[in-house]
Design a protein around this motif. Structure first.
Motif, PDB file in Angstrom:
ATOM      1  N   PRO A  78     -43.085  13.953  53.388  1.00  0.00           N
ATOM      2  CA  PRO A  78     -42.648  12.760  54.134  1.00  0.00           C
ATOM      3  C   PRO A  78     -41.132  12.723  54.284  1.00  0.00           C
ATOM      4  N   ARG A  97     -40.677   8.679  57.973  1.00  0.00           N
ATOM      5  CA  ARG A  97     -42.008   8.206  57.586  1.00  0.00           C
ATOM      6  C   ARG A  97     -41.980   7.263  56.384  1.00  0.00           C
ATOM      7  N   PHE A  98     -40.930   7.319  55.594  1.00  0.00           N
ATOM      8  CA  PHE A  98     -40.858   6.431  54.438  1.00  0.00           C
ATOM      9  C   PHE A  98     -40.899   4.954  54.824  1.00  0.00           C
ATOM     10  N   LEU A 111     -44.535   4.082  55.442  1.00  0.00           N
ATOM     11  CA  LEU A 111     -45.310   4.070  54.196  1.00  0.00           C
ATOM     12  C   LEU A 111     -44.991   2.829  53.365  1.00  0.00           C
ATOM     13  N   ILE A 152     -47.658  -0.178  52.575  1.00  0.00           N
ATOM     14  CA  ILE A 152     -47.959  -0.455  51.161  1.00  0.00           C
ATOM     15  C   ILE A 152     -47.658  -1.911  50.837  1.00  0.00           C
ATOM     16  N   LEU A 209     -46.488   4.644  46.250  1.00  0.00           N
ATOM     17  CA  LEU A 209     -45.610   5.507  47.037  1.00  0.00           C
ATOM     18  C   LEU A 209     -45.423   6.852  46.324  1.00  0.00           C
ATOM     19  N   LEU A 227     -48.460   8.921  46.856  1.00  0.00           N
ATOM     20  CA  LEU A 227     -48.505   9.508  48.201  1.00  0.00           C
ATOM     21  C   LEU A 227     -47.626  10.750  48.289  1.00  0.00           C
ATOM     22  N   SER A 243     -48.841  14.495  49.068  1.00  0.00           N
ATOM     23  CA  SER A 243     -48.265  15.352  50.107  1.00  0.00           C
ATOM     24  C   SER A 243     -47.886  16.716  49.546  1.00  0.00           C
ATOM     25  N   ASN A 272     -40.750   9.638  64.046  1.00  0.00           N
ATOM     26  CA  ASN A 272     -41.790   8.916  63.309  1.00  0.00           C
ATOM     27  C   ASN A 272     -41.445   7.445  63.087  1.00  0.00           C
ATOM     28  N   MET A 330     -51.568   5.816  56.409  1.00  0.00           N
ATOM     29  CA  MET A 330     -50.612   6.500  55.537  1.00  0.00           C
ATOM     30  C   MET A 330     -50.977   7.969  55.364  1.00  0.00           C
ATOM     31  N   SER A 352     -50.065   9.695  58.519  1.00  0.00           N
ATOM     32  CA  SER A 352     -48.611   9.795  58.618  1.00  0.00           C
ATOM     33  C   SER A 352     -48.100  10.989  57.819  1.00  0.00           C
ATOM     34  N   LEU A 353     -48.732  11.246  56.659  1.00  0.00           N
ATOM     35  CA  LEU A 353     -48.339  12.391  55.842  1.00  0.00           C
ATOM     36  C   LEU A 353     -48.800  13.708  56.456  1.00  0.00           C
TER      37      LEU A 353
END
Length: 280
Positions: A32, A36-37, A40, A44, A75, A78, A82, A192, A236, A239-240
């Motif tokens: 990520p 993208r953070f 996420l 969340i 987080l 995630l 990843s 993103n 999410m 997204s990853l």
């Protein structure tokens, strides 16, 4: 890749083995990036780390209590997920498309010299930053025009972007998402960061990107359009694990030496993301 996937692709030049450099390039987008953070963290906060028992965003000092700890742990989970996806895809590519002998790893101590600050700064700016920013600029202008046209040109009283969302809805539902989310990810190819604003624009049938007044209002909008905790989880995951941004794809084409590697870097994480979303 945790900062910028495009910069990470350029930085892969440090890897001596061409095969292993390709492995790093092709799997880097699963990490990520800074783009993208925000997605996420927002998802969340809205669906998993809100007020206890509400299923929504919290208020006041909740972020510093149990909700904040839950959000931080999720987080972190995630990011670990990843990393596992990256290792799995690397293993698959190393055994198939890029099968070959592993190279030896030799760590050699360099000669120690006084740092040349000016040279370091100049090389960092021109060898890394300027190249990446130039590629980003080349993508941003035409992408903005495409998004504007799709959002403001109508056919049969419905905007083109809403028609695209309707067309993609069956695939979106199969993945635990919906057509709007898939459309937002596709149009978010340049960056993103714009995926959630694009989804909001389509849900609200607006012609321009907009920001929510606060996360609670955004959460209510998403729930009103069918989002659940499972939807948020799949957003999410996707997204990853989906295609790299356009700037990263341009960097892959240049660094790997052709569009076929960029195409593989696009398709491999996408297939992985679709499979994971369908499973959940």
């Amino acid at each position: 890749g945790l900062g910028c996937n495009a910069a990470a692709v350029v930085s892969s030049r440090i890897i001596d083995s061409w095969r292993e450099r390709l492995l790093a390039i092709l799997t880097n987008s699963l990490m990520p990036c800074n783009g993208r953070f925000p997605l996420l963290i927002a998802v969340i906060t809205m669906f998993f780390a809100g007020g206890a028992g509400t299923g929504g965003v919290g208020t006041g000092g909740a972020a510093f209590g149990g909700a904040g700890v839950r959000g931080a742990l999720m987080l972190t989970g995630l990011v670990i997920f990843s990393v596992l996806l990256t290792l799995a895809l690397t293993k698959l590519l190393a055994a198939t498309v890029l099968a070959g002998e592993r190279s030896a790893f030799t760590l050699e101590l360099p000669p120690f010299r006084r740092p040349q600050l000016g040279r370091v700064i100049v090389r960092s700016v021109f060898d890394r930053t300027v190249f990446v920013l130039a590629r980003a600029a080349a993508v941003a202008a035409p992408a903005g025009l495409v998004i504007y046209v799709l959002a403001n040109v109508e056919a049969g009283g419905v905007s083109l972007i809403e028609s695209a969302a309707t067309l993609l809805d069956p695939l979106g539902q199969l993945m635990g998402l919906d057509g709007v989310i898939l459309t937002a990810f596709i149009l978010g190819l340049p960056a993103n960061e714009i995926v959630l604003p694009l989804a909001m624009m389509i849900y609200l049938s607006r012609g321009t990107l907009a920001e929510a007044a606060d996360l609670q209002a955004f959460h209510d909008l998403l729930v009103a359009n069918g989002w659940t905790a499972l939807t948020a989880l799949n957003v999410m995951i996707f997204s990853l694990a989906h295609w790299p941004c356009a700037t990263t794809l341009l960097s892959i084409r240049k660094e790997a030496g052709g569009w076929r590697w960029a195409a593989l870097a696009f398709c491999a994480p996408l297939a992985l993301g679709i499979a994971c979303c369908c499973l959940t």
